[in-house]
Design a protein around this motif. Structure first.
Motif, mmCIF file in Angstrom:
data_model
loop_
_atom_site.group_PDB
_atom_site.id
_atom_site.type_symbol
_atom_site.label_atom_id
_atom_site.label_comp_id
_atom_site.label_asym_id
_atom_site.label_seq_id
_atom_site.Cartn_x
_atom_site.Cartn_y
_atom_site.Cartn_z
ATOM 1 N N UNK A 129 16.731 3.548 32.231
ATOM 2 C CA UNK A 129 16.616 2.316 32.997
ATOM 3 C C UNK A 129 17.171 2.433 34.404
ATOM 4 N N UNK A 130 16.936 1.377 35.152
ATOM 5 C CA UNK A 130 17.430 1.327 36.527
ATOM 6 C C UNK A 130 18.955 1.373 36.542
ATOM 7 N N UNK A 131 19.476 2.102 37.487
ATOM 8 C CA UNK A 131 20.932 2.171 37.672
ATOM 9 C C UNK A 131 21.347 1.171 38.731
ATOM 10 N N UNK A 132 22.467 0.555 38.475
ATOM 11 C CA UNK A 132 23.063 -0.383 39.432
ATOM 12 C C UNK A 132 24.417 0.204 39.795
ATOM 13 N N UNK A 133 24.413 1.083 40.781
ATOM 14 C CA UNK A 133 25.632 1.818 41.085
ATOM 15 C C UNK A 133 25.906 2.778 39.942
ATOM 16 N N UNK A 134 27.053 2.615 39.293
ATOM 17 C CA UNK A 134 27.422 3.500 38.188
ATOM 18 C C UNK A 134 27.136 2.875 36.820
ATOM 19 N N UNK A 135 26.484 1.747 36.780
ATOM 20 C CA UNK A 135 26.231 1.093 35.505
ATOM 21 C C UNK A 135 24.741 1.020 35.191
ATOM 22 N N UNK A 136 24.450 0.888 33.893
ATOM 23 C CA UNK A 136 23.082 0.752 33.400
ATOM 24 C C UNK A 136 23.058 -0.355 32.363
ATOM 25 N N UNK A 137 21.878 -0.919 32.155
ATOM 26 C CA UNK A 137 21.757 -2.096 31.289
ATOM 27 C C UNK A 137 21.087 -1.793 29.956
ATOM 28 N N UNK A 138 21.458 -2.620 28.969
ATOM 29 C CA UNK A 138 20.766 -2.687 27.688
ATOM 30 C C UNK A 138 20.535 -4.159 27.421
ATOM 31 N N UNK A 139 19.282 -4.541 27.164
ATOM 32 C CA UNK A 139 18.945 -5.943 26.864
ATOM 33 C C UNK A 139 18.422 -6.064 25.451
ATOM 34 N N UNK B 18 25.947 -4.437 30.425
ATOM 35 C CA UNK B 18 25.978 -3.355 31.407
ATOM 36 C C UNK B 18 27.104 -2.403 31.040
ATOM 37 N N UNK B 19 26.788 -1.102 31.048
ATOM 38 C CA UNK B 19 27.761 -0.084 30.661
ATOM 39 C C UNK B 19 27.843 0.996 31.728
ATOM 40 N N UNK B 20 29.027 1.519 31.903
ATOM 41 C CA UNK B 20 29.242 2.645 32.798
ATOM 42 C C UNK B 20 28.965 3.958 32.083
ATOM 43 N N UNK B 21 29.057 5.033 32.819
ATOM 44 C CA UNK B 21 28.783 6.361 32.281
ATOM 45 C C UNK B 21 29.703 6.778 31.154
#
Length: 117
Positions: free
Chosen positions: A107-117, A82-85
């Motif tokens: 991808x879906x945002x989780x607050x200010x973070x986004x995921x890479x899988x 998970x990475x922030x902006x």
């Protein structure tokens, strides 16, 4: 979407259980953790059962910072970061696969973070 394995909170993910699930990907698993322990010996990993997702996840941390989450799927495993902006420019200018960049930007945002899988 693939279904996570290890949904029984009474079955702890031992090496034997993990290897029976990931099969031929055992060598990839072992290489990942050899690299982590060699390159980043301060990193810790811990399996926890999460009631909200009804499955076991491995949380990999450095001090108080979560580095990635790991989940098991039939015959494989998935690592999610998970990475922030602030990381956006680095990710978009990196040499990682375009699909991973797409995951991050769309991808879906989780607050200010986004995921890479």
């Amino acid at each position: 979407m693939e279904k996570q394995i290890l949904s029984d909170k009474n079955i702890f993910p031992t090496d034997e259980v993990i290897y029976s699930i990931i099969g031929k990907n055992r060598k990839l698993w072992e290489n990942l953790f050899v690299m982590i322990s060699t390159e980043f010996p301060e990193i810790k990993s811990e399996w926890r059962y999460y009631n909200d997702g009804k499955s076991w996840l491995m949380k990999v941390t450095r001090k108080a910072k979560t580095i990635f989450w790991l989940s098991l799927y039939q015959k494989t495993f998935r690592v999610t970061f998970y990475f922030g902006g602030k990381a956006e420019a680095e990710i978009l200018n990196s040499k990682i696969d375009e699909e991973l960049k797409y995951q991050y930007t769309n991808g879906q945002r989780f607050g200010k973070i986004r995921a890479i899988s």
